[in-house]
Design a protein around this motif. Structure first.
Motif, PDB file in Angstrom:
ATOM      1  N   ARG A  60       0.824  -1.216   0.000  1.00  0.00           N
ATOM      2  CA  ARG A  60       0.000   0.000   0.000  1.00  0.00           C
ATOM      3  C   ARG A  60       0.853   1.258   0.000  1.00  0.00           C
ATOM      4  O   ARG A  60       0.516   2.243  -0.674  1.00  0.00           O
ATOM      5  CB  ARG A  60      -0.929  -0.018   1.213  1.00  0.00           C
ATOM      6  CG  ARG A  60      -2.057  -1.043   1.109  1.00  0.00           C
ATOM      7  CD  ARG A  60      -2.914  -1.081   2.354  1.00  0.00           C
ATOM      8  NE  ARG A  60      -4.012  -2.038   2.211  1.00  0.00           N
ATOM      9  CZ  ARG A  60      -4.863  -2.344   3.175  1.00  0.00           C
ATOM     10  NH1 ARG A  60      -4.745  -1.763   4.383  1.00  0.00           N
ATOM     11  NH2 ARG A  60      -5.835  -3.212   2.963  1.00  0.00           N
ATOM     12  N   VAL A  61       1.952   1.239   0.741  1.00  0.00           N
ATOM     13  CA  VAL A  61       2.852   2.398   0.756  1.00  0.00           C
ATOM     14  C   VAL A  61       3.436   2.618  -0.632  1.00  0.00           C
ATOM     15  O   VAL A  61       3.509   3.758  -1.127  1.00  0.00           O
ATOM     16  CB  VAL A  61       3.970   2.200   1.799  1.00  0.00           C
ATOM     17  CG1 VAL A  61       5.039   3.278   1.652  1.00  0.00           C
ATOM     18  CG2 VAL A  61       3.385   2.212   3.209  1.00  0.00           C
ATOM     19  N   ILE A  62       3.852   1.541  -1.276  1.00  0.00           N
ATOM     20  CA  ILE A  62       4.449   1.658  -2.609  1.00  0.00           C
ATOM     21  C   ILE A  62       3.431   2.175  -3.620  1.00  0.00           C
ATOM     22  O   ILE A  62       3.736   3.065  -4.426  1.00  0.00           O
ATOM     23  CB  ILE A  62       5.019   0.293  -3.056  1.00  0.00           C
ATOM     24  CG1 ILE A  62       6.223  -0.079  -2.180  1.00  0.00           C
ATOM     25  CG2 ILE A  62       5.425   0.323  -4.528  1.00  0.00           C
ATOM     26  CD1 ILE A  62       6.768  -1.461  -2.451  1.00  0.00           C
ATOM     27  N   ILE A  63       2.219   1.630  -3.583  1.00  0.00           N
ATOM     28  CA  ILE A  63       1.174   2.089  -4.499  1.00  0.00           C
ATOM     29  C   ILE A  63       0.862   3.564  -4.262  1.00  0.00           C
ATOM     30  O   ILE A  63       0.672   4.340  -5.209  1.00  0.00           O
ATOM     31  CB  ILE A  63      -0.095   1.235  -4.345  1.00  0.00           C
ATOM     32  CG1 ILE A  63       0.137  -0.164  -4.907  1.00  0.00           C
ATOM     33  CG2 ILE A  63      -1.278   1.887  -5.038  1.00  0.00           C
ATOM     34  CD1 ILE A  63       0.372  -0.213  -6.401  1.00  0.00           C
ATOM     35  N   LEU A  64       0.822   3.977  -3.002  1.00  0.00           N
ATOM     36  CA  LEU A  64       0.566   5.385  -2.684  1.00  0.00           C
ATOM     37  C   LEU A  64       1.663   6.278  -3.242  1.00  0.00           C
ATOM     38  O   LEU A  64       1.383   7.344  -3.823  1.00  0.00           O
ATOM     39  CB  LEU A  64       0.443   5.561  -1.167  1.00  0.00           C
ATOM     40  CG  LEU A  64       0.198   6.993  -0.679  1.00  0.00           C
ATOM     41  CD1 LEU A  64      -1.127   7.520  -1.204  1.00  0.00           C
ATOM     42  CD2 LEU A  64       0.223   7.059   0.841  1.00  0.00           C
ATOM     43  N   GLU A  65       2.922   5.875  -3.061  1.00  0.00           N
ATOM     44  CA  GLU A  65       4.043   6.657  -3.593  1.00  0.00           C
ATOM     45  C   GLU A  65       3.948   6.770  -5.114  1.00  0.00           C
ATOM     46  O   GLU A  65       4.183   7.845  -5.685  1.00  0.00           O
ATOM     47  CB  GLU A  65       5.364   6.004  -3.194  1.00  0.00           C
ATOM     48  CG  GLU A  65       5.712   6.097  -1.720  1.00  0.00           C
ATOM     49  CD  GLU A  65       6.274   7.455  -1.344  1.00  0.00           C
ATOM     50  OE1 GLU A  65       6.406   8.317  -2.237  1.00  0.00           O
ATOM     51  OE2 GLU A  65       6.583   7.660  -0.155  1.00  0.00           O
ATOM     52  N   ILE A  66       3.611   5.671  -5.773  1.00  0.00           N
ATOM     53  CA  ILE A  66       3.514   5.678  -7.231  1.00  0.00           C
ATOM     54  C   ILE A  66       2.400   6.615  -7.693  1.00  0.00           C
ATOM     55  O   ILE A  66       2.594   7.440  -8.606  1.00  0.00           O
ATOM     56  CB  ILE A  66       3.275   4.251  -7.750  1.00  0.00           C
ATOM     57  CG1 ILE A  66       4.518   3.393  -7.536  1.00  0.00           C
ATOM     58  CG2 ILE A  66       2.895   4.273  -9.230  1.00  0.00           C
ATOM     59  CD1 ILE A  66       4.323   1.929  -7.875  1.00  0.00           C
ATOM     60  N   MET A 177      11.459  10.557 -11.929  1.00  0.00           N
ATOM     61  CA  MET A 177      12.503   9.679 -11.388  1.00  0.00           C
ATOM     62  C   MET A 177      12.023   8.938 -10.144  1.00  0.00           C
ATOM     63  O   MET A 177      12.285   7.741  -9.974  1.00  0.00           O
ATOM     64  CB  MET A 177      13.761  10.489 -11.087  1.00  0.00           C
ATOM     65  CG  MET A 177      14.435  11.064 -12.323  1.00  0.00           C
ATOM     66  SD  MET A 177      15.917  12.024 -11.956  1.00  0.00           S
ATOM     67  CE  MET A 177      17.013  10.733 -11.335  1.00  0.00           C
ATOM     68  N   VAL A 178      11.297   9.621  -9.271  1.00  0.00           N
ATOM     69  CA  VAL A 178      10.785   8.971  -8.062  1.00  0.00           C
ATOM     70  C   VAL A 178       9.708   7.951  -8.424  1.00  0.00           C
ATOM     71  O   VAL A 178       9.625   6.870  -7.821  1.00  0.00           O
ATOM     72  CB  VAL A 178      10.237  10.020  -7.077  1.00  0.00           C
ATOM     73  CG1 VAL A 178       9.649   9.342  -5.844  1.00  0.00           C
ATOM     74  CG2 VAL A 178      11.353  10.980  -6.647  1.00  0.00           C
ATOM     75  N   PHE A 179       8.885   8.280  -9.413  1.00  0.00           N
ATOM     76  CA  PHE A 179       7.883   7.334  -9.912  1.00  0.00           C
ATOM     77  C   PHE A 179       8.544   6.053 -10.403  1.00  0.00           C
ATOM     78  O   PHE A 179       8.114   4.939 -10.068  1.00  0.00           O
ATOM     79  CB  PHE A 179       7.083   8.002 -11.030  1.00  0.00           C
ATOM     80  CG  PHE A 179       6.257   7.061 -11.859  1.00  0.00           C
ATOM     81  CD1 PHE A 179       5.047   6.583 -11.391  1.00  0.00           C
ATOM     82  CD2 PHE A 179       6.687   6.662 -13.120  1.00  0.00           C
ATOM     83  CE1 PHE A 179       4.282   5.709 -12.156  1.00  0.00           C
ATOM     84  CE2 PHE A 179       5.937   5.795 -13.887  1.00  0.00           C
ATOM     85  CZ  PHE A 179       4.730   5.315 -13.409  1.00  0.00           C
ATOM     86  N   LEU A 180       9.605   6.172 -11.179  1.00  0.00           N
ATOM     87  CA  LEU A 180      10.331   4.998 -11.667  1.00  0.00           C
ATOM     88  C   LEU A 180      10.953   4.219 -10.518  1.00  0.00           C
ATOM     89  O   LEU A 180      10.946   2.981 -10.519  1.00  0.00           O
ATOM     90  CB  LEU A 180      11.417   5.427 -12.654  1.00  0.00           C
ATOM     91  CG  LEU A 180      10.964   5.991 -13.997  1.00  0.00           C
ATOM     92  CD1 LEU A 180      12.169   6.489 -14.790  1.00  0.00           C
ATOM     93  CD2 LEU A 180      10.199   4.943 -14.793  1.00  0.00           C
ATOM     94  N   PHE A 181      11.478   4.943  -9.536  1.00  0.00           N
ATOM     95  CA  PHE A 181      12.119   4.297  -8.392  1.00  0.00           C
ATOM     96  C   PHE A 181      11.144   3.397  -7.653  1.00  0.00           C
ATOM     97  O   PHE A 181      11.440   2.222  -7.382  1.00  0.00           O
ATOM     98  CB  PHE A 181      12.684   5.371  -7.455  1.00  0.00           C
ATOM     99  CG  PHE A 181      13.219   4.836  -6.158  1.00  0.00           C
ATOM    100  CD1 PHE A 181      14.468   4.252  -6.095  1.00  0.00           C
ATOM    101  CD2 PHE A 181      12.464   4.921  -4.987  1.00  0.00           C
ATOM    102  CE1 PHE A 181      14.965   3.755  -4.890  1.00  0.00           C
ATOM    103  CE2 PHE A 181      12.956   4.429  -3.792  1.00  0.00           C
ATOM    104  CZ  PHE A 181      14.199   3.847  -3.744  1.00  0.00           C
ATOM    105  N   TRP A 182       9.954   3.922  -7.350  1.00  0.00           N
ATOM    106  CA  TRP A 182       8.987   3.134  -6.586  1.00  0.00           C
ATOM    107  C   TRP A 182       8.354   2.040  -7.437  1.00  0.00           C
ATOM    108  O   TRP A 182       7.998   0.978  -6.908  1.00  0.00           O
ATOM    109  CB  TRP A 182       7.926   4.038  -5.985  1.00  0.00           C
ATOM    110  CG  TRP A 182       8.433   4.778  -4.781  1.00  0.00           C
ATOM    111  CD1 TRP A 182       8.729   6.107  -4.692  1.00  0.00           C
ATOM    112  CD2 TRP A 182       8.729   4.209  -3.502  1.00  0.00           C
ATOM    113  NE1 TRP A 182       9.190   6.409  -3.446  1.00  0.00           N
ATOM    114  CE2 TRP A 182       9.207   5.264  -2.682  1.00  0.00           C
ATOM    115  CE3 TRP A 182       8.651   2.934  -2.967  1.00  0.00           C
ATOM    116  CZ2 TRP A 182       9.588   5.067  -1.365  1.00  0.00           C
ATOM    117  CZ3 TRP A 182       9.039   2.731  -1.646  1.00  0.00           C
ATOM    118  CH2 TRP A 182       9.493   3.788  -0.866  1.00  0.00           C
TER     119      TRP A 182
END
Length: 327
Positions: A60-66, A177-182
């Motif tokens: 859920r944290v990863i999906i939220l970040e994305i 870049m942050v989108f790609l990272f997560w």
């Protein structure tokens, strides 16, 4: 309905699919991967409820970040405009900071002028090689490039991303870049779970089971009536997730490399630009602050849109070789 009306509606649909088709596909793959790993695979893979709880929380944290970074990327794509940065350079509050009381090199936030009192007298170091954008009807800096899909000149353009539906430029590169990272982190966690399910529930039970890892093969067998629909869906999801992982890792690695070199992807691979302009920034810190702003590492945890890109006078001079005559 006349033929002209049909063509107009098809053109609108085509433009919508070109702009948002990739985004919808990636969003569907990510959400399907999340649902499959958390609600289907986890129950078969783990016996301990605590492990399922932590997997669900991390997912859920990863999906939220994305989602948040993708939304910021699309929203702040408008700030890639050359006109926006020209106006910003004219009206921005030009601040100078120093870590100590000693004199430090001047650093501005989103500014093209070394100081306010030199605003009217400041001139670029070199106007040779400037260009006129006939679409926007204005002079544009040499390091800007018109995007027919975004319908504007993009300053420090990296590329137009069909997956996210907008250009990657000075205003939104950090979110890309942050989108790609997560995305990469999430898919790295998801792939072992998908592989476990494929290996134990689908491919293991069939001769030549490796074929079932390939989505098109499973879909073809489903069309011919040899494979259940659910198995074809999981095989397709496994293939899409694997391809997305390779793409996300590859693009993130390239973005990091080009950023640390002081160029965008377009500029680094354009020998004319590299021969004309040196890489932005004199050190790694200046190059990272140009993309992420101050406290650049925090952007990978929480978006910091209020931290504008930090432009030194040298970077500003390189970006704004020519000022627009039409603001």
């Amino acid at each position: 309905m006349g033929l002209a009306m049909v063509n107009q509606k098809l053109a609108i649909l085509g433009e919508f699919l070109v702009k948002w088709g990739g985004t919808m596909l990636v969003s569907f793959v990510l959400m399907s991967t999340y649902y499959s790993c958390v609600h289907i695979i986890a129950e078969n893979m783990y016996d301990n409820p605590t492990q399922i709880y932590w997997l669900t929380l991390i997912a859920r944290v990863i999906i939220l970040e994305i989602i948040v970074n993708l939304a910021c990327f699309v929203y702040y794509a408008r700030y890639n405009s050359v006109t926006y940065w020209h106006r910003k350079s004219c009206v921005a509050d030009l601040r100078v900071y120093a870590e100590d009381n000693e004199a430090q090199p001047e650093v501005e936030y989103a500014s093209a002028q070394p100081r306010v009192d030199r605003h009217l007298s400041w001139e670029p170091a070199n106007e040779a090689g400037s260009k006129f954008c006939f679409t926007c009807n204005k002079e544009a800096p040499q390091r800007s490039h018109h995007c027919p899909l975004c319908k504007m000149c993009v300053l420090r353009k990296d590329h137009h991303c069909f997956i996210t539906g907008a250009c990657v430029g000075l205003g939104n590169q950090r979110y890309f870049m942050v989108f790609l990272f997560w995305c990469a982190i999430g898919l790295v966690i998801a792939m072992p779970h998908l592989f476990f399910y494929m290996n134990t529930e689908i491919a293991y039970w069939y001769p030549f089971g490796w074929c079932y890892y390939i989505g098109p093969v499973a879909v073809l067998r489903w069309i011919l009536g040899y494979t259940p629909f659910s198995q074809a869906c999981f095989s397709t999801l496994f293939s899409f997730a694997g391809a997305s992982l390779i793409t996300a890792c590859g693009f993130f690695g390239m973005q990091v490399y080009y950023t640390t070199q002081g160029y965008t992807m377009y500029e680094y691979n354009n020998l004319t630009v590299r021969a004309t302009f040196q890489g932005d920034g004199e050190n790694m810190g200046e190059r990272l602050r140009l993309v992420f702003g101050k406290n650049w590492a925090l952007n990978f945890l929480v978006p910091l849109p209020w931290n504008l890109p930090v432009l030194t006078p040298a970077i500003s001079d390189s970006l704004f070789r020519v000022r627009s005559k039409v603001l």
